[in-house]
Design a protein around this motif. Sequence first.
Motif, PDB file in Angstrom:
ATOM      1  N   ARG A 287       0.821  -1.209   0.000  1.00 37.97           N
ATOM      2  CA  ARG A 287       0.000   0.000   0.000  1.00 37.97           C
ATOM      3  C   ARG A 287       0.854   1.258   0.000  1.00 37.97           C
ATOM      4  O   ARG A 287       0.516   2.256  -0.644  1.00 37.97           O
ATOM      5  CB  ARG A 287      -0.948  -0.022   1.197  1.00 37.97           C
ATOM      6  CG  ARG A 287      -2.037  -1.089   1.059  1.00 37.97           C
ATOM      7  CD  ARG A 287      -2.972  -1.125   2.247  1.00 37.97           C
ATOM      8  NE  ARG A 287      -4.020  -2.119   2.047  1.00 37.97           N
ATOM      9  CZ  ARG A 287      -4.928  -2.445   2.957  1.00 37.97           C
ATOM     10  NH1 ARG A 287      -4.902  -1.843   4.153  1.00 37.97           N
ATOM     11  NH2 ARG A 287      -5.853  -3.338   2.696  1.00 37.97           N
ATOM     12  N   ASN A 290       2.148   1.641  -3.543  1.00 36.84           N
ATOM     13  CA  ASN A 290       1.093   2.136  -4.424  1.00 36.84           C
ATOM     14  C   ASN A 290       0.817   3.606  -4.179  1.00 36.84           C
ATOM     15  O   ASN A 290       0.590   4.385  -5.121  1.00 36.84           O
ATOM     16  CB  ASN A 290      -0.188   1.323  -4.222  1.00 36.84           C
ATOM     17  CG  ASN A 290      -0.046  -0.110  -4.700  1.00 36.84           C
ATOM     18  OD1 ASN A 290       0.859  -0.425  -5.476  1.00 36.84           O
ATOM     19  ND2 ASN A 290      -0.927  -0.979  -4.241  1.00 36.84           N
ATOM     20  N   LYS A 294       1.368   6.618  -6.837  1.00 37.54           N
ATOM     21  CA  LYS A 294       0.263   7.510  -7.167  1.00 37.54           C
ATOM     22  C   LYS A 294       0.662   8.959  -6.977  1.00 37.54           C
ATOM     23  O   LYS A 294       0.366   9.829  -7.808  1.00 37.54           O
ATOM     24  CB  LYS A 294      -0.949   7.184  -6.293  1.00 37.54           C
ATOM     25  CG  LYS A 294      -2.182   8.022  -6.608  1.00 37.54           C
ATOM     26  CD  LYS A 294      -3.355   7.608  -5.738  1.00 37.54           C
ATOM     27  CE  LYS A 294      -4.583   8.455  -6.058  1.00 37.54           C
ATOM     28  NZ  LYS A 294      -5.741   8.077  -5.200  1.00 37.54           N
TER      29      LYS A 294
END
Length: 323
Positions: A287, A290, A294
């Motif tokens: 996470r 990611n 992003k």
Amino acid sequence: MSRRPSSKKPQYRSDGSFVSKSGSGGDVTGPGLWVTGVRGKERICVAETYEVLEALVEELYPGAQEEYRKMKDAWRTAQQQTEGGKEAEREAENDDDEEEDIEKQVAKELAGLATARKGRTKKLANLIVNHQTNIDCIMWFSLLPPIDPTAITLHLLNKIKSTGFSGLRYVQRLTPASYSCPATLEDIVTLVQTKLYPPVFNQGRAVRFKVLHHSVHNASLDRDVLIRTLATSVPQDQGHFVDLSDNAEVIISVRLLRNVASFSLLPGKEYVDLLKFNVPLLTAEVRVQNSNEKAEGEGGESSSRAGAAVSAKMEAKEAVVGM
């Protein structure tokens, strides 16, 4: 007063797997999966693990659950027919006897109702079975063939690594077990040399390996003695050697619980890449990655938009000057 050694011999299933009779609360032997979880959340851990594993079994072994349930249903039907035949024979023998009194008839009817109720509420036969360990935070799931404990564990962890979602909120770590035996050096040496080691260590090339040891409620086997025994039981004529770094190709995983020892061979690189099979750490890392990707993507888009705006202003200015 010294305790006399037990005269009871270890019990084994038809497939050769050891059956524990230690009174540990359940059968924690054979192929399966050790699950450690958050204290006080064991019931939720069990429910979540069931759900995740059953989905994976349908994905990796389609139709295996249904085939197993049909086999168990056929076996139960045969058992019931056998019992029914015996009951009919007993009734035939008692045809000439006096009728049972009212109390016996009532007791018989109640027993029949209890049996019927038990049949209605009986859980479907399952290739995945949780057994109580009576130890906080530690759970055991038996995995029946054709399920491969190591393969299904690696598949699950790689899915978590690719998606960042586990479905296991309170599970801490997963440890597959391919074989088990009584926790004695003699039984352990026999097991690893005949079943665990050959597929990896008898391939004609040198393998770097290390031993991963974990023990709970077992004081009969010294840690150093067990690790040394497992290392020296590896074939000595093919150049295998111990590598305690993260570069070990194979990890010999041994887990002791009371009088049971369970084993598996884990791929060293994946064990490191998957953060030692620690579910929350792996989920958190994915996470974070990611989120960083992003943020970088959004930052790049902002920079591109700002650059385009500057270019547009310069072009407009040049156009005005040229007019």
